[in-house]
Structures are given as C-alpha cells and as structure tokens.
Scaffold this motif. Structure first.
Motif, PDB file in Angstrom:
ATOM      1  N   VAL A  12     -21.219 -47.556  34.363  1.00  0.00           N
ATOM      2  CA  VAL A  12     -20.492 -47.183  35.583  1.00  0.00           C
ATOM      3  C   VAL A  12     -20.900 -45.792  36.056  1.00  0.00           C
ATOM      4  O   VAL A  12     -21.003 -44.862  35.275  1.00  0.00           O
ATOM      5  N   HIS A  13     -21.145 -45.700  37.331  1.00  0.00           N
ATOM      6  CA  HIS A  13     -21.450 -44.413  37.941  1.00  0.00           C
ATOM      7  C   HIS A  13     -20.654 -44.327  39.241  1.00  0.00           C
ATOM      8  O   HIS A  13     -20.950 -45.057  40.181  1.00  0.00           O
ATOM      9  N   GLU A  15     -17.556 -45.405  40.017  1.00  0.00           N
ATOM     10  CA  GLU A  15     -17.052 -46.749  40.345  1.00  0.00           C
ATOM     11  C   GLU A  15     -15.528 -46.788  40.307  1.00  0.00           C
ATOM     12  O   GLU A  15     -14.952 -47.816  39.977  1.00  0.00           O
ATOM     13  N   ASP A  44     -21.795 -43.093  33.327  1.00  0.00           N
ATOM     14  CA  ASP A  44     -23.084 -42.444  33.530  1.00  0.00           C
ATOM     15  C   ASP A  44     -22.904 -41.212  34.420  1.00  0.00           C
ATOM     16  O   ASP A  44     -23.367 -41.180  35.548  1.00  0.00           O
ATOM     17  N   ASN A  72     -25.598 -37.657  34.801  1.00  0.00           N
ATOM     18  CA  ASN A  72     -26.151 -38.944  35.186  1.00  0.00           C
ATOM     19  C   ASN A  72     -27.531 -39.141  34.564  1.00  0.00           C
ATOM     20  O   ASN A  72     -28.441 -38.343  34.792  1.00  0.00           O
ATOM     21  N   LYS A  75     -29.002 -45.970  35.129  1.00  0.00           N
ATOM     22  CA  LYS A  75     -28.430 -47.212  34.614  1.00  0.00           C
ATOM     23  C   LYS A  75     -29.157 -47.719  33.369  1.00  0.00           C
ATOM     24  O   LYS A  75     -28.528 -48.219  32.439  1.00  0.00           O
ATOM     25  N   ALA A  96     -20.461 -53.158  37.150  1.00  0.00           N
ATOM     26  CA  ALA A  96     -19.034 -52.914  37.332  1.00  0.00           C
ATOM     27  C   ALA A  96     -18.545 -53.363  38.702  1.00  0.00           C
ATOM     28  O   ALA A  96     -17.343 -53.448  38.937  1.00  0.00           O
ATOM     29  N   ASP A  97     -19.459 -53.648  39.608  1.00  0.00           N
ATOM     30  CA  ASP A  97     -19.040 -53.836  41.004  1.00  0.00           C
ATOM     31  C   ASP A  97     -18.670 -55.277  41.335  1.00  0.00           C
ATOM     32  O   ASP A  97     -18.565 -55.633  42.491  1.00  0.00           O
ATOM     33  N   GLN A  99     -20.366 -57.799  41.220  1.00  0.00           N
ATOM     34  CA  GLN A  99     -21.444 -58.625  41.753  1.00  0.00           C
ATOM     35  C   GLN A  99     -21.856 -59.663  40.713  1.00  0.00           C
ATOM     36  O   GLN A  99     -22.429 -60.688  41.033  1.00  0.00           O
ATOM     37  N   LYS A 133     -35.946 -54.926  51.377  1.00  0.00           N
ATOM     38  CA  LYS A 133     -35.734 -54.818  49.937  1.00  0.00           C
ATOM     39  C   LYS A 133     -36.219 -56.093  49.246  1.00  0.00           C
ATOM     40  O   LYS A 133     -36.860 -56.055  48.206  1.00  0.00           O
ATOM     41  N   ALA A 205     -20.445 -48.026  47.237  1.00  0.00           N
ATOM     42  CA  ALA A 205     -21.778 -48.333  47.755  1.00  0.00           C
ATOM     43  C   ALA A 205     -22.758 -48.491  46.611  1.00  0.00           C
ATOM     44  O   ALA A 205     -22.523 -48.007  45.509  1.00  0.00           O
ATOM     45  N   LYS A 207     -25.772 -47.784  44.273  1.00  0.00           N
ATOM     46  CA  LYS A 207     -26.221 -46.468  43.836  1.00  0.00           C
ATOM     47  C   LYS A 207     -27.736 -46.327  43.875  1.00  0.00           C
ATOM     48  O   LYS A 207     -28.291 -45.363  43.412  1.00  0.00           O
ATOM     49  N   TRP A 208     -28.391 -47.349  44.379  1.00  0.00           N
ATOM     50  CA  TRP A 208     -29.853 -47.305  44.358  1.00  0.00           C
ATOM     51  C   TRP A 208     -30.400 -46.909  45.707  1.00  0.00           C
ATOM     52  O   TRP A 208     -30.179 -47.590  46.692  1.00  0.00           O
ATOM     53  N   LYS A 212     -35.452 -44.415  44.475  1.00  0.00           N
ATOM     54  CA  LYS A 212     -35.141 -44.735  43.084  1.00  0.00           C
ATOM     55  C   LYS A 212     -35.733 -46.090  42.706  1.00  0.00           C
ATOM     56  O   LYS A 212     -36.287 -46.255  41.625  1.00  0.00           O
TER      57      LYS A 212
HETATM   58  N1  UDP Z   1     -25.122 -47.420  37.666  1.00  0.00           N
HETATM   59  C1  UDP Z   1     -25.193 -46.491  36.625  1.00  0.00           C
HETATM   60  N2  UDP Z   1     -25.959 -45.360  36.805  1.00  0.00           N
HETATM   61  C2  UDP Z   1     -26.665 -45.120  37.952  1.00  0.00           C
HETATM   62  C3  UDP Z   1     -26.597 -46.088  38.985  1.00  0.00           C
HETATM   63  C4  UDP Z   1     -25.828 -47.225  38.805  1.00  0.00           C
HETATM   64  O1  UDP Z   1     -24.591 -46.677  35.575  1.00  0.00           O
HETATM   65  O2  UDP Z   1     -27.318 -44.086  38.033  1.00  0.00           O
HETATM   66  C5  UDP Z   1     -24.298 -48.635  37.480  1.00  0.00           C
HETATM   67  C6  UDP Z   1     -23.310 -48.899  38.608  1.00  0.00           C
HETATM   68  O3  UDP Z   1     -22.111 -48.212  38.389  1.00  0.00           O
HETATM   69  C7  UDP Z   1     -23.121 -50.392  38.529  1.00  0.00           C
HETATM   70  C8  UDP Z   1     -24.485 -50.874  38.066  1.00  0.00           C
HETATM   71  O4  UDP Z   1     -25.134 -49.754  37.486  1.00  0.00           O
HETATM   72  O5  UDP Z   1     -22.165 -50.777  37.570  1.00  0.00           O
HETATM   73  C9  UDP Z   1     -25.289 -51.444  39.214  1.00  0.00           C
HETATM   74  O6  UDP Z   1     -25.385 -50.473  40.230  1.00  0.00           O
HETATM   75  P1  UDP Z   1     -25.413 -50.859  41.765  1.00  0.00           P
HETATM   76  O7  UDP Z   1     -24.354 -51.861  42.059  1.00  0.00           O
HETATM   77  O8  UDP Z   1     -25.368 -49.581  42.522  1.00  0.00           O
HETATM   78  O9  UDP Z   1     -26.843 -51.503  41.894  1.00  0.00           O
HETATM   79  P2  UDP Z   1     -27.248 -52.818  42.742  1.00  0.00           P
HETATM   80  O10 UDP Z   1     -26.206 -53.861  42.472  1.00  0.00           O
HETATM   81  O11 UDP Z   1     -27.258 -52.374  44.161  1.00  0.00           O
HETATM   82  O12 UDP Z   1     -28.589 -53.175  42.206  1.00  0.00           O
END
Ligand code: UDP
Ligand code: MG
Length: 328
Positions: A12-13, A15, A44, A72, A75, A96-97, A99, A133, A205, A207-208, A212
């Motif tokens: 989690v970052h 979140e 994180d 940080n 991930k 954590a989100d 998804q 993307k 939002a 985090k990428w 990155k």
């Molecule tokens: N996360 C993390 N450190 C970071 C960036 C993201 O621990 O530097 C975690 C974030 O909290 C989430 C997971 O990695 O639980 C996926 O991140 P995100 O949803 O932003 O990525 P996406 O789904 O867009 O690939």
C-alpha cells in the motif's frame, strides 16, 4: 494439526481511502476459506494516514499485521518485504485498490489444493487502461517474448497465490531491480492461470506515472535479457561494413573520374548519424553498468521503520538486513 496457513500480502502506498472497503470485502472471503489466515500490509512509505488506519484495523483484528517502510521503495520491493514477512503455507499477493477481486482468492486456494504451486490471475481485458498504455504494454510483451530468456504467461500480473516452496525460492533472489513477473516465471514450478476481469480503481489514483512504467519495462527487459547489449555488436558490424564499402566506392570513383564537389553535407549527416548511434549504444551499456553498480553495493532491499501485529513476530533475525545473509 492446524490447517495450512494462508497469507495475503498487500502493498500500500497512500491508500487510506481503500483500507476500510478492502478489509470489508477481503475478511469474509478469508474467513470462508480458513480461520488460519493473516494479512500483511506493506506500507510503502505512505504519506497519508494509511498506516494509522491499518493500526486501527489491526487492533480489532490481530490477524492483520503490517510492515512499514522508512520511505517509498516501490511496489516491487514492497512485495519482496511482504514475502519476507508472510508465514503462510500459501501466500497471496494482491493490490489494495480492489482492482483484484478478493473473491478470486477462493478459486486460487482451490487450485492450490489441487496441487498447483503457483496460481495467477490472468486479466482477460485491459479496457480499463488508456489506449497508449495498452499499446506500450503490448509492445513490451512482444519485445520480452522475443528477447527475454523466460516465458511470461499472457495477462498475468502480481495478483497470484504462491506455495511456500515458491516463496522460499523467491526469497533467495536478492536482486534490486526487481521485475517480479519475471522472477515468478524464473523460479518455475507447476502453475495455472485463472481468468479475471480487472475492476475499476474505486478510490484514489493509480500510483504509476508513465515514466515509472517505462523504467519498469526497461528493468524487466534488462533483468532477463542481454539482447539490448548485443544489438550494438551486430549494428556495429553492419555499419563498419557499409563504411568500408562506401570508402572503396569513393576511392574507385575518384581514381576513375576525379573529385567533383567536396561532399560536405553527406559528411555532416554521417558524423551526426554515427555519433548518435555511439551515444545510444554507450547509453545502453551504461544502463547495464548502472544495474551492476546497484547490485554490487549490496544494500538491503528495504528499510523497515515499524512492524505491526503478526509481522512483528517475524524477528529481524529471520529477515537479515543484507540479502546474502538470507536463508539459503
Ligand atoms: N504501490 C506501492 N508502492 C508504490 C506504488 C504502488 O506499494 O510505489 C501499491 C499500491 O498501493 C497498490 C498497488 O501497489 O496497492 C498497485 O498500485 P496502483 O493501483 O497504483 O497500480 P495500477 O493498478 O495502476 O497498476
Ligand atoms: Mg491499481
């Protein structure tokens, strides 16, 4: 004997908005599977009140623990820390989100009980992502399958269950530039995919940033392929050959017909072209040298600021500060 333990690692970052909704959905699923579960949040370096919220839920539910980084670390490193602190016989990694639908864990565990060492969620579509993307993701996977030394299953991400044996194998890999998807494939073991649809991110939002992601993609290729280094050898050969051929051509032409106008423009163009090529190839070599430098410094992967709940019971002797001391 107690039933096998199930660990869930959640990096989690920032979140804070997701912690409560996530727990609400995840815990009933875990309780349906077994009572012998634990959740390891890896904070994180969040700058919001993510950690405070985790502490709150951890007080009510002691099976929820956390490792909190001093800053940080990204991930991939967070996942590595989660794996170091998880004590389960099966370890699930999820975002954590929300998804990654928590209900999928039930299917993961079923497959695991059938004997699969690695069960990964396979996303069936990427329509949640922007066109650009998706385009880049496609390009990346094409490049990787062409030049990478290992096979990546299509659409498989970090959402997966790994058996204890696989976890121990992963823990021996102490590399810094971590491309987890590649590492999961590298350790091998019998695995299977379970298709799922990625849900929308509910709160907060992504985090990428694009930058990155690009770095991450290059890390992935560079960690599992030396093709980017080798290209330049071939290109060098071809260009030298062309240069010799042109030299001979001009020599003969001058001998037969004499010189006409001195070729100033073509000179400039070729100087620019070849210095560009040289800088580019130097840059690629530099990328690898930089990675070697990062690895030989042998810094620990992460620095822990605080351990909460079950994660605190994993004594720091189990998680030594330097990777070479890790359990072999
Ligand atoms: N996360 C993390 N450190 C970071 C960036 C993201 O621990 O530097 C975690 C974030 O909290 C989430 C997971 O990695 O639980 C996926 O991140 P995100 O949803 O932003 O990525 P996406 O789904 O867009 O690939
Ligand atoms: Mg996400």
């Amino acid at each position: 004997m107690a039933s096998p333990k199930l660990s869930v690692i959640i990096p989690v970052h920032n979140e804070s908005a997701n912690i409560a909704p996530l727990c609400e959905r995840l815990l009933p699923v875990l309780n349906r599977i077994t009572s012998n579960w634990e959740v390891v949040f890896v904070d994180d370096g969040s700058r919001d009140d993510t950690l405070a919220l985790i502490k709150e839920v951890s007080q009510k539910e002691p099976r929820i623990g956390a490792v909190s980084f001093s800053r940080n670390f990204g991930k991939e490193i967070a996942i590595a820390a989660g794996i170091d602190h998880a004590r389960g016989d099966a370890v699930v990694i999820m975002d954590a989100d929300l998804q990654h639908p928590p209900e999928m864990i039930e299917t993961f565990v079923e497959r695991w009980r059938e004997g699969y060492m690695m069960v990964y969620g396979q996303r069936t579509d990427r329509s949640d992502e922007t066109r650009i993307k998706r385009g880049f993701a496609q390009l990346f996977y094409r490049l990787f399958s062409q030049f990478g030394e290992i096979e990546l299953p299509a659409g498989a991400g970090d959402f997966r269950l790994i058996d204890r044996k696989g976890v121990e194998a992963l823990r021996t890999l102490g590399e810094r530039a971590r491309f987890s998807k590649g590492l999961y494939a590298w350790i091998g073991f019998k695995g299977t995919g379970v298709p799922f649809v990625v849900e929308e991110r509910k709160f907060g939002a992504s985090k990428w940033s694009f930058r990155k992601l690009f770095r991450f993609a290059f890390d992935g290729i560079a960690a599992f392929s030396t093709a980017p280094l080798r290209i330049w050898t071939y290109l060098g050969f071809i260009i030298s050959f062309l240069a010799i051929a042109t030299a001979i051509f001009f020599m003969i032409r001058t001998l037969l017909f004499g010189t006409d106008l001195p070729g100033f423009p073509s000179l400039i163009v070729s100087v620019m072209f070849f210095s560009g090529i040289q800088l580019m190839s130097l840059g690629i070599v530099g990328e690898y040298v930089g990675r070697i430098f990062a690895e030989v410094k042998r810094r620990p992967l992460y620095v822990v600021a605080e351990r909460i709940g079950g994660a605190a019971e994993v004594s720091s002797s189990l998680v030594p500060e330097t990777p070479q001391l890790r359990r072999a």
